[in-house]
Design an enzyme around this catalytic site. Structure first.
Site, PDB file in Angstrom:
ATOM      1  N   TYR A 109      -7.675   8.244 -20.992  1.00 36.17           N
ATOM      2  CA  TYR A 109      -8.789   8.823 -21.743  1.00 36.17           C
ATOM      3  C   TYR A 109      -9.580   7.702 -22.399  1.00 36.17           C
ATOM      4  O   TYR A 109      -9.003   6.797 -23.002  1.00 36.17           O
ATOM      5  CB  TYR A 109      -8.271   9.787 -22.827  1.00 36.17           C
ATOM      6  CG  TYR A 109      -9.379  10.322 -23.691  1.00 36.17           C
ATOM      7  CD1 TYR A 109     -10.014  11.512 -23.370  1.00 36.17           C
ATOM      8  CD2 TYR A 109      -9.837   9.600 -24.800  1.00 36.17           C
ATOM      9  CE1 TYR A 109     -11.071  11.991 -24.138  1.00 36.17           C
ATOM     10  CE2 TYR A 109     -10.886  10.058 -25.567  1.00 36.17           C
ATOM     11  CZ  TYR A 109     -11.496  11.255 -25.233  1.00 36.17           C
ATOM     12  OH  TYR A 109     -12.546  11.711 -25.988  1.00 36.17           O
ATOM     13  N   GLU A 197     -17.847  10.113 -23.006  1.00 39.65           N
ATOM     14  CA  GLU A 197     -16.432  10.402 -22.786  1.00 39.65           C
ATOM     15  C   GLU A 197     -16.105  10.327 -21.299  1.00 39.65           C
ATOM     16  O   GLU A 197     -16.787  10.924 -20.477  1.00 39.65           O
ATOM     17  CB  GLU A 197     -16.108  11.806 -23.305  1.00 39.65           C
ATOM     18  CG  GLU A 197     -14.630  12.133 -23.251  1.00 39.65           C
ATOM     19  CD  GLU A 197     -14.360  13.586 -23.647  1.00 39.65           C
ATOM     20  OE1 GLU A 197     -13.866  13.808 -24.757  1.00 39.65           O
ATOM     21  OE2 GLU A 197     -14.645  14.476 -22.843  1.00 39.65           O
TER      22      GLU A 197
END
Ligand code: GDP
Ligand code: MN
Length: 399
Positions: A109, A197
């Site tokens: 992530y 993101e």
């Protein structure tokens, strides 16, 4: 403003972030054609909606041949995907993105957000990326890597390498990861993003780093200086009431109660909503007419609030400083004369030219319920709404 995954990937790729080969499609035929163009022997068909969590909602499909690509796309087009981010209404798929499938070794992530506490852009990363990231950040918050970027010097190499090492990347992967992290940060800064993101950022079986998903959100107030970004806006993904308001320079927020609110200023909007709740009602929306609103603008605001089918009463609460109560009153009358409404209208005016405003309202002869204070306005709005929705009576004039 949000954009689609494929658009974010195109932007980030321009900043040196590696992304898979892919192509956009508006029909199943086009999706199959894209797969042929891309080549290889496996593809992923991905619904393009402004939301994450598509994987769990059936919006990401791995395919082994062109027919499967066709079928996957056919199933997605026109479908309303409901994810944990879309709310119960979901979002409709009008575009799909076809990509060559990657052989995933690890999912990481990587995010960039504005951290309010430090007032800085912060890199947020986790070695355990993928679809369970929300769960991981809730159950194992210590496993999340955070690194704050000093705006005056920008992101520093040692800082990026530190993040890469903490992620447990191998030496062969570090340089690519460093370029990816720096590229994302540059895109964030140069384009006035508020969020970038990549989840997952993957390590493939041959040590390549690839952004398999990408999400970007931009600061609406800075869009004027990035025309190439603002043209990526996709209104099909927005609440139509919010985009109509934005087109007219008004800011509108849809909620799920029954009382429509027209106010000036975000602070007054919050206070008005609190008072409505306190009086036992729930706001259906709020519309901020901003400062210096002309009668025409107020009339537009009225029409917009009325176009929300859930509205069973309208509360206008104006504390005029730059605004003028007489203009607001004229706007209300313009709107009501052009389109009479069958719900109670409650008006509270205070501030600049308030006497003129009140006179205009009372002279109009329109059935407007007036109130002197915010508390009174909220109570009258809730009472009028309850009365109206229970007995379904037309309201009568009152002072
Ligand atoms: P999201 O659910 O909206 O965040 O959509 P993602 O783009 O992140 O896709 C969801 C999941 O699908 C990813 O976490 C991957 O596990 C999987 N996925 C996406 N692309 C590929 C691919 O190219 N190959 C494989 N094997 N899985 C993929
Ligand atoms: Mn994702």
């Amino acid at each position: 403003m949000d954009i689609h995954e494929y658009q974010a990937k195109e932007i980030l790729s321009g900043f040196g972030v590696p992304v898979p080969r892919g192509g956009l499609a508006y029909s199943p035929e086009q999706a199959a054609y894209r797969a042929r163009e891309i080549g290889g022997d496996a593809w992923v068909v991905k619904a393009q909606i402004h939301s994450g969590g598509r994987g769990k909602a059936g919006g990401v499909k791995v395919c082994q041949d062109e027919h499967q690509v066709y079928d996957a796309a056919d199933e997605l087009f026109g479908k309303r995907l409901v994810t944990h981010q879309t709310g119960p209404k979901g979002k409709v798929v009008y575009r799909v993105y076809v990509e060559g499938a990657a052989l995933i070794e690890r999912e990481i992530y990587l995010g960039f957000v504005l951290d309010r506490k430090t007032e800085r852009v912060m890199v947020v990363a986790s070695a355990a990326g993928g679809m369970e990231i929300e769960e991981i950040s809730a159950t194992r918050p210590d496993s999340i890597i955070r690194s704050v970027i000093e705006p005056a010097v920008g992101i520093r190499d040692f800082q990026v390498r530190e993040v890469a090492f903490k992620l447990g990347l191998k030496p062969a992967q570090i340089t690519q990861a460093v370029n990816t992290i720096k590229g994302c940060y540059r895109a964030f800064r140069e384009l006035d993003a508020t969020m970038v993101e990549i989840n997952p950022l993957v390590v493939t079986s041959d040590d390549a780093i690839v952004a398999l998903d990408a999400k970007m959100t931009f600061d609406d107030n800075a869009l004027f200086r990035h025309p190439s970004v603002s043209e990526l806006r996709d209104k099909s993904q927005e609440d139509p009431r919010e985009s109509q308001a934005a087109d007219r320079g008004l800011s509108y927020v849809g909620l799920d109660g029954k009382i429509g609110c027209i106010v000036n200023g975000a602070g007054l909007a919050m206070a008005t909503m609190d008072m409505i709740e306190l009086a036992g009602g729930k706001p259906a929306n709020f519309l901020d007419i901003g400062g210096g609103a002309s009668p025409e603008r107020v009339a537009k605001a009225f029409r917009l609030v009325m176009s929300d089918g859930d509205v069973e009463a309208i509360l206008v609460n104006i504390f005029a400083g730059i605004n003028r109560c007489d203009w607001v009153a004229e706007g209300i009358i313009q709107a009501l004369e052009a389109n009479p409404v069958n719900v109670p209208v409650i008006v509270r005016l205070a501030g600049t030219h308030v006497e003129e405003g009140r006179k205009i309202l009372s002279k109009s002869g329109l059935p407007i319920i007036r109130a002197a204070t915010l508390k009174e306005a909220a109570e009258r709005a809730v009472a009028a709404w309850k009365n109206d929705s229970k007995h379904n009576v037309k309201m009568v004039a009152s002072s």
